[in-house]
Design an enzyme around this catalytic site. Structure first.
Site, PDB file in Angstrom:
ATOM      1  CG  HIS A  33      -0.284  -0.284   2.224  1.00  0.00           C
ATOM      2  ND1 HIS A  33       0.501  -1.351   2.670  1.00  0.00           N
ATOM      3  CD2 HIS A  33       0.378   0.901   3.349  1.00  0.00           C
ATOM      4  CE1 HIS A  33       0.751  -1.049   3.881  1.00  0.00           C
ATOM      5  NE2 HIS A  33       0.629   0.876   4.777  1.00  0.00           N
ATOM      6  CG  HIS A  47       1.133   6.057   3.990  1.00  0.00           C
ATOM      7  ND1 HIS A  47       0.439   5.538   4.979  1.00  0.00           N
ATOM      8  CD2 HIS A  47       1.484   4.627   3.729  1.00  0.00           C
ATOM      9  CE1 HIS A  47       0.440   4.700   6.129  1.00  0.00           C
ATOM     10  NE2 HIS A  47       1.337   3.836   4.893  1.00  0.00           N
TER      11      HIS A  47
END
Length: 137
Positions: A100, A102
């Site tokens: 992932h 940010h």
């Protein structure tokens, strides 16, 4: 999709989240523990443990999507910039082992985030580092 992965479940709609964006490959959600107002996570719908497992075709889409989200944050939230942060492995701060990225909006006079004190390295040590990494490429 990995059945025991919370980010797989969120990205594929099995667990509700506040979605900012979604397409066939990604889901972008608000982070539940934001560093700043608007902090978001870009989650691929397929499971990849970290960037080392990420398929090149998926990787090629991450930065353009991050730019699109960051641009929308600047316009929509009035932030003055944004950080892209991507951790790989627990030692690097990765707490959910699903790739992932940010997207952290930054505001003038906001908190200090993603900062470090510059260190030094000797010429000899720098050469050892270059040799060690090149040997693995």
């Amino acid at each position: 999709m990995k059945e025991d992965c919370i980010f797989c479940k969120i990205a594929n709609g099995l667990i509700p989240a506040r979605k900012l964006y979604e397409d066939d490959d990604f889901c972008v959600i608000l982070d539940l523990g934001p560093a700043t107002k608007g902090h978001a996570l870009i989650l691929p719908k397929e499971h990849y443990r970290d960037i080392c497992e990420l398929e090149e075709t998926v990787a090629a889409k991450v930065l353009p999507l991050a730019g699109k989200i960051g641009k929308a944050m600047k316009k929509g939230l009035g932030c003055h910039g944004f950080n892209l942060v991507q951790n790989n492995g627990e030692a690097a701060g990765q707490t959910v082992l699903h790739f992932h990225m940010h997207v952290i909006p930054r505001y003038e006079n906001g908190p200090r985030i993603v900062a470090w004190e510059p260190g030094t390295v000797s010429e000899k040590e720098a050469e050892k580092i270059v040799e060690a990494v090149r040997a693995e490429l």
